[in-house]
Design a protein around this motif. Structure first.
Motif, mmCIF file in Angstrom:
data_model
loop_
_atom_site.group_PDB
_atom_site.id
_atom_site.type_symbol
_atom_site.label_atom_id
_atom_site.label_comp_id
_atom_site.label_asym_id
_atom_site.label_seq_id
_atom_site.Cartn_x
_atom_site.Cartn_y
_atom_site.Cartn_z
ATOM 1 N N GLY A 1 36.425 22.529 -10.275
ATOM 2 C CA GLY A 1 37.650 22.080 -10.942
ATOM 3 C C GLY A 1 37.860 20.592 -10.847
ATOM 4 N N CYS A 2 36.795 19.845 -10.558
ATOM 5 C CA CYS A 2 36.871 18.401 -10.402
ATOM 6 C C CYS A 2 36.065 17.732 -11.500
ATOM 7 C CB CYS A 2 36.339 17.999 -9.029
ATOM 8 S SG CYS A 2 36.317 16.210 -8.733
ATOM 9 N N GLN A 3 36.668 16.798 -12.201
ATOM 10 C CA GLN A 3 36.019 16.134 -13.329
ATOM 11 C C GLN A 3 35.338 14.822 -12.923
ATOM 12 O OE1 GLN A 3 35.885 17.808 -16.262
ATOM 13 N NE2 GLN A 3 36.986 19.385 -15.094
ATOM 14 N N ILE A 4 35.379 14.467 -11.668
ATOM 15 C CA ILE A 4 34.776 13.218 -11.205
ATOM 16 C C ILE A 4 33.261 13.395 -11.110
ATOM 17 C CG2 ILE A 4 34.683 11.535 -9.336
ATOM 18 C CD1 ILE A 4 37.559 12.427 -8.625
ATOM 19 N N ALA A 5 32.526 12.500 -11.734
ATOM 20 C CA ALA A 5 31.068 12.601 -11.751
ATOM 21 C C ALA A 5 30.465 12.003 -10.483
ATOM 22 C CB ALA A 5 30.514 11.882 -12.976
ATOM 23 N N GLY A 6 29.347 12.563 -10.067
ATOM 24 C CA GLY A 6 28.635 12.031 -8.917
ATOM 25 C C GLY A 6 29.196 12.487 -7.584
ATOM 26 N N ALA A 7 28.405 12.305 -6.537
ATOM 27 C CA ALA A 7 28.827 12.708 -5.197
ATOM 28 C C ALA A 7 29.991 11.849 -4.714
ATOM 29 C CB ALA A 7 27.649 12.585 -4.230
ATOM 30 N N HIS A 8 31.005 12.492 -4.169
ATOM 31 C CA HIS A 8 32.193 11.771 -3.698
ATOM 32 C C HIS A 8 32.955 12.620 -2.690
ATOM 33 C CE1 HIS A 8 33.552 14.281 -7.084
ATOM 34 N NE2 HIS A 8 34.719 14.339 -6.449
ATOM 35 N N VAL A 9 33.881 11.990 -2.007
ATOM 36 C CA VAL A 9 34.736 12.683 -1.055
ATOM 37 C C VAL A 9 36.188 12.425 -1.431
ATOM 38 C CG1 VAL A 9 34.671 10.706 0.524
ATOM 39 C CG2 VAL A 9 35.306 12.956 1.400
ATOM 40 N N HIS A 10 37.007 13.468 -1.322
ATOM 41 C CA HIS A 10 38.437 13.354 -1.605
ATOM 42 C C HIS A 10 39.199 13.112 -0.303
ATOM 43 C CE1 HIS A 10 38.642 14.601 -5.877
ATOM 44 N NE2 HIS A 10 37.528 15.250 -5.589
ATOM 45 N N VAL A 11 40.047 12.120 -0.313
ATOM 46 C CA VAL A 11 40.902 11.833 0.837
ATOM 47 C C VAL A 11 42.307 12.286 0.464
ATOM 48 C CG1 VAL A 11 41.794 10.062 2.390
ATOM 49 C CG2 VAL A 11 39.479 9.861 1.446
ATOM 50 N N ARG B 1 48.449 8.635 0.105
ATOM 51 C CA ARG B 1 48.120 8.853 -1.305
ATOM 52 C C ARG B 1 46.717 9.434 -1.422
ATOM 53 N NH1 ARG B 1 48.943 3.348 -4.441
ATOM 54 N NH2 ARG B 1 47.468 2.691 -2.811
ATOM 55 N N HIS B 2 46.547 10.319 -2.398
ATOM 56 C CA HIS B 2 45.229 10.906 -2.627
ATOM 57 C C HIS B 2 44.328 9.893 -3.318
ATOM 58 C CE1 HIS B 2 42.508 13.212 -5.441
ATOM 59 N NE2 HIS B 2 42.074 13.564 -4.246
ATOM 60 N N ARG B 3 43.078 9.839 -2.888
ATOM 61 C CA ARG B 3 42.082 9.026 -3.575
ATOM 62 C C ARG B 3 40.714 9.679 -3.392
ATOM 63 N NH1 ARG B 3 42.191 6.453 1.410
ATOM 64 N NH2 ARG B 3 40.241 5.514 2.169
ATOM 65 N N HIS B 4 39.745 9.245 -4.172
ATOM 66 C CA HIS B 4 38.382 9.706 -3.963
ATOM 67 C C HIS B 4 37.486 8.490 -3.774
ATOM 68 C CE1 HIS B 4 37.933 8.697 -8.272
ATOM 69 N NE2 HIS B 4 36.636 8.589 -7.991
ATOM 70 N N VAL B 5 36.431 8.676 -3.020
ATOM 71 C CA VAL B 5 35.497 7.584 -2.728
ATOM 72 C C VAL B 5 34.076 8.083 -2.983
ATOM 73 C CG1 VAL B 5 34.686 5.918 -1.017
ATOM 74 C CG2 VAL B 5 37.061 6.739 -0.934
ATOM 75 N N PRO B 6 33.317 7.408 -3.830
ATOM 76 C CA PRO B 6 31.921 7.800 -4.069
ATOM 77 C C PRO B 6 31.092 7.636 -2.794
ATOM 78 C CG PRO B 6 32.709 6.307 -5.784
ATOM 79 C CD PRO B 6 33.722 6.272 -4.680
#
Length: 211
Positions: free
Chosen positions: A60-70, A86-91
């Protein structure tokens, strides 16, 4: 004059990763060094936050490539907190993905961890399978640094990641987003010129004047 944050050199990074005694510790270090996460953010990660496949749409995640959700959570039993709220994602890079795979093999060998959704858990003793605490993670990183013959602290890994991005020419606004800083002033601490920068600037002007 404010001094720049203490960071690890490339050689020290290689040494500290090699000196990690467990796959968990190696993954923790690789994650902190590769993403700039705060130690509290890393210790608060759940397995659902790890999206290390090239495509995460099935999650259910549209972010491409390997990443981690904070994700900011207030109910972490180990007291870990995502400071920014705040929520963010980091490749993440390939080294982090590979370290995670090794970590999962080791983690799956800890029977008590089967029912725990935290990424980082204690591997032995009466606390085996419980979420790793800040004090435990701090002691682990300090011990690994001592084995390598230099000082190592959890936040030093974040400083190292941020400084590496700036040194590589990444826009400060992007670094600010990666780090989860609310204010650009928090990121500005990494904008110090190095001795090499100073020498290069003088040499560049001198070379132009000698034409």
């Amino acid at each position: 004059m404010e001094l720049p944050p203490a960071v690890l050199s490339t050689g020290q990074i290689d040494r500290i990763l090699s000196a990690a005694g467990t796959a968990r510790d190696r993954f923790l270090l690789a994650l902190l060094l590769g993403t700039g996460l705060r130690i509290g953010e890393a210790l608060g990660l759940r397995r659902e936050d790890i999206h290390f496949l090239p495509d995460s749409q099935h999650l259910g995640c549209q972010i491409a490539g390997a990443h981690v959700h904070v994700r900011p959570r207030q109910n972490n039993s180990n007291g870990a907190r995502a400071k920014s709220g705040r929520h963010r994602h980091v490749p993440v890079e390939r080294r982090v993905v590979n370290a995670y795979r090794d970590h999962l093999v080791e983690r799956d060998g800890v029977q008590q961890a089967a029912g725990c959704d935290f990424v980082f858990v204690n591997l032995a003793s009466r606390h085996a399978g419980l979420p790793m605490s800040y004090s435990n993670a701090k002691q682990v990183i300090e011990r690994i640094g001592n084995r390598c013959g230099f000082r190592a602290r959890p936040h030093m890994m974040r400083h190292t990641a941020a400084t590496a991005w700036i040194r590589a020419g990444v826009d400060p606004d992007v670094v600010q987003t990666l780090l989860g800083h609310v204010s650009a002033a928090s990121t500005a601490v990494y904008l110090h010129a190095s001795d090499d920068d100073l020498r290069a600037a003088v040499d560049l002007v001198a070379a132009g004047g000698n034409r």
